[in-house]
Design a protein around this motif. Sequence first.
Motif, mmCIF file in Angstrom:
data_model
loop_
_atom_site.group_PDB
_atom_site.id
_atom_site.type_symbol
_atom_site.label_atom_id
_atom_site.label_comp_id
_atom_site.label_asym_id
_atom_site.label_seq_id
_atom_site.Cartn_x
_atom_site.Cartn_y
_atom_site.Cartn_z
ATOM 1 N N ASP A 46 28.320 52.134 53.642
ATOM 2 C CA ASP A 46 28.182 51.291 54.820
ATOM 3 C C ASP A 46 26.934 51.579 55.639
ATOM 4 O O ASP A 46 26.344 50.674 56.231
ATOM 5 C CB ASP A 46 29.413 51.426 55.719
ATOM 6 N N GLU A 47 26.504 52.818 55.678
ATOM 7 C CA GLU A 47 25.336 53.146 56.491
ATOM 8 C C GLU A 47 24.065 52.451 56.016
ATOM 9 O O GLU A 47 23.082 52.363 56.750
ATOM 10 C CB GLU A 47 25.125 54.663 56.549
ATOM 11 N N HIS A 48 24.074 51.945 54.797
ATOM 12 C CA HIS A 48 22.905 51.245 54.240
ATOM 13 C C HIS A 48 23.179 49.762 53.987
ATOM 14 O O HIS A 48 22.355 49.077 53.401
ATOM 15 C CB HIS A 48 22.483 51.896 52.910
ATOM 16 N N TYR A 49 24.324 49.281 54.435
ATOM 17 C CA TYR A 49 24.794 47.947 54.049
ATOM 18 C C TYR A 49 24.521 46.908 55.124
ATOM 19 O O TYR A 49 24.756 47.136 56.309
ATOM 20 C CB TYR A 49 26.293 48.001 53.757
ATOM 21 N N ARG A 50 24.040 45.747 54.687
ATOM 22 C CA ARG A 50 23.886 44.588 55.557
ATOM 23 C C ARG A 50 24.783 43.483 55.027
ATOM 24 O O ARG A 50 24.702 43.108 53.848
ATOM 25 C CB ARG A 50 22.426 44.116 55.586
ATOM 26 N N VAL A 51 25.642 42.943 55.875
ATOM 27 C CA VAL A 51 26.575 41.899 55.454
ATOM 28 C C VAL A 51 25.780 40.646 55.078
ATOM 29 O O VAL A 51 24.988 40.145 55.874
ATOM 30 C CB VAL A 51 27.570 41.558 56.577
ATOM 31 N N PRO A 52 25.967 40.127 53.860
ATOM 32 C CA PRO A 52 25.203 38.943 53.425
ATOM 33 C C PRO A 52 25.776 37.663 54.021
ATOM 34 O O PRO A 52 26.911 37.635 54.510
ATOM 35 C CB PRO A 52 25.375 38.952 51.906
ATOM 36 N N GLN A 53 24.999 36.614 53.958
ATOM 37 C CA GLN A 53 25.479 35.295 54.360
ATOM 38 C C GLN A 53 26.347 34.718 53.249
ATOM 39 O O GLN A 53 26.123 34.976 52.070
ATOM 40 C CB GLN A 53 24.294 34.361 54.636
ATOM 41 N N ASP A 54 27.329 33.923 53.637
ATOM 42 C CA ASP A 54 28.155 33.250 52.636
ATOM 43 C C ASP A 54 27.345 32.211 51.879
ATOM 44 O O ASP A 54 26.444 31.573 52.439
ATOM 45 C CB ASP A 54 29.348 32.551 53.306
ATOM 46 N N VAL A 55 27.656 32.041 50.596
ATOM 47 C CA VAL A 55 27.004 31.029 49.775
ATOM 48 C C VAL A 55 27.674 29.686 50.049
ATOM 49 O O VAL A 55 28.899 29.598 50.164
ATOM 50 C CB VAL A 55 27.126 31.385 48.277
ATOM 51 N N ALA A 56 26.877 28.627 50.157
ATOM 52 C CA ALA A 56 27.418 27.305 50.434
ATOM 53 C C ALA A 56 28.268 26.812 49.262
ATOM 54 O O ALA A 56 28.036 27.161 48.109
ATOM 55 C CB ALA A 56 26.286 26.324 50.709
ATOM 56 N N GLY A 57 29.273 25.961 49.564
ATOM 57 C CA GLY A 57 30.093 25.369 48.517
ATOM 58 C C GLY A 57 31.440 26.039 48.380
ATOM 59 O O GLY A 57 31.829 26.907 49.166
ATOM 60 N N ASP A 58 32.164 25.630 47.357
ATOM 61 C CA ASP A 58 33.495 26.145 47.086
ATOM 62 C C ASP A 58 33.421 27.625 46.725
ATOM 63 O O ASP A 58 32.725 28.022 45.784
ATOM 64 C CB ASP A 58 34.107 25.339 45.924
ATOM 65 N N VAL A 59 34.156 28.462 47.448
ATOM 66 C CA VAL A 59 34.107 29.900 47.222
ATOM 67 C C VAL A 59 34.609 30.278 45.832
ATOM 68 O O VAL A 59 34.279 31.349 45.307
ATOM 69 C CB VAL A 59 34.935 30.629 48.309
ATOM 70 N N CYS A 60 35.396 29.394 45.200
ATOM 71 C CA CYS A 60 35.933 29.689 43.870
ATOM 72 C C CYS A 60 35.072 29.130 42.744
ATOM 73 O O CYS A 60 35.288 29.459 41.575
ATOM 74 C CB CYS A 60 37.344 29.118 43.744
ATOM 75 N N ASP A 61 34.131 28.278 43.079
ATOM 76 C CA ASP A 61 33.365 27.566 42.056
ATOM 77 C C ASP A 61 31.956 28.145 41.941
ATOM 78 O O ASP A 61 30.993 27.598 42.453
ATOM 79 C CB ASP A 61 33.311 26.074 42.405
ATOM 80 N N TYR A 62 31.857 29.276 41.247
ATOM 81 C CA TYR A 62 30.564 29.928 41.068
ATOM 82 C C TYR A 62 30.558 30.627 39.717
ATOM 83 O O TYR A 62 31.605 30.978 39.188
ATOM 84 C CB TYR A 62 30.306 30.942 42.190
ATOM 85 N N PRO A 63 29.366 30.854 39.154
ATOM 86 C CA PRO A 63 29.310 31.544 37.853
ATOM 87 C C PRO A 63 29.678 33.016 38.008
ATOM 88 O O PRO A 63 29.192 33.690 38.911
ATOM 89 C CB PRO A 63 27.843 31.377 37.431
ATOM 90 N N LEU A 64 30.548 33.496 37.142
ATOM 91 C CA LEU A 64 30.951 34.896 37.194
ATOM 92 C C LEU A 64 31.355 35.348 35.802
ATOM 93 O O LEU A 64 32.325 34.839 35.235
ATOM 94 C CB LEU A 64 32.116 35.093 38.169
ATOM 95 N N ALA A 65 30.614 36.292 35.259
ATOM 96 C CA ALA A 65 30.919 36.826 33.938
ATOM 97 C C ALA A 65 31.897 37.991 34.054
ATOM 98 O O ALA A 65 31.695 38.893 34.880
ATOM 99 C CB ALA A 65 29.641 37.281 33.240
ATOM 100 N N ARG A 66 32.925 37.977 33.245
ATOM 101 C CA ARG A 66 33.897 39.073 33.255
ATOM 102 C C ARG A 66 33.214 40.412 32.999
ATOM 103 O O ARG A 66 33.565 41.432 33.609
ATOM 104 C CB ARG A 66 34.973 38.817 32.204
ATOM 105 N N ASN A 67 32.234 40.433 32.129
ATOM 106 C CA ASN A 67 31.566 41.695 31.816
ATOM 107 C C ASN A 67 30.812 42.259 33.010
ATOM 108 O O ASN A 67 30.694 43.482 33.152
ATOM 109 C CB ASN A 67 30.622 41.521 30.630
ATOM 110 N N LEU A 68 30.294 41.397 33.895
ATOM 111 C CA LEU A 68 29.650 41.897 35.107
ATOM 112 C C LEU A 68 30.697 42.529 36.019
ATOM 113 O O LEU A 68 30.453 43.587 36.607
ATOM 114 C CB LEU A 68 28.917 40.771 35.836
#
Length: 218
Positions: A153-175
């Motif tokens: 946390d001491e080095h973390y910056r909260v990112p902005q949310d990505v636009a669009g459906d939170v469930c509809d994004y590319p995601l590889a199981r291996n990642l």
Amino acid sequence: MASKFHHEAIYRGADSLSKLAELHVTLCGAGALGSQLADNLVRQGMQHLRVIDRDRIEEHNVGTQLYGESEIGAWKVEVLKQRLFRATGVEIEPLRKELTERTARSLLQNAGLVIDTFDNSTSRRFVQEQCRELQLPCLHVGLYADYGEVIWDEHYRVPQDVAGDVCDYPLARNLVLLVVALASEIILRFALENSRQDWSATLRDLALRPMEKSTGSA
């Protein structure tokens, strides 16, 4: 007869399991990262795990999360509790609640380590604010496209949310599994060696990289 954590104990050292069993971990999120991470941690000797999540299992979760098709519609934390108990005998504390500005303090206090795997910026910000106020060690684990990161946390910056459906994004199981393995190792090194390391991972080039602000000790 060898114990269920026999191989891990040989690798980590004789006193590793007792140290892992003493740490009280609060895991925020039981999705792709959170469910797989919970499974990994209890199979390595974690005994005290609280998991916070308010969602039910949906069909699109089956490919990347720990859950199966027969569990669609059930609460994630309740299924996770049952699965982990059957697998290891470890009984986690499932909290089927939403972490908000109002509830964050009561949900996070007294944790020896907070792990943030939430998929939205608002919840991540509440976790960060409360951990800083309570002075709790907090590790953020996140994914975006081909990239994953594990940052204290001491080095973390909260990112902005990505636009669009939170469930509809590319995601590889291996990642997901690559980042879960990376996060698990960083968590165990914190528990066993009191070290804090920040790492990133990318899937296409199959690369793990330490981040510049990583520190060797807490």
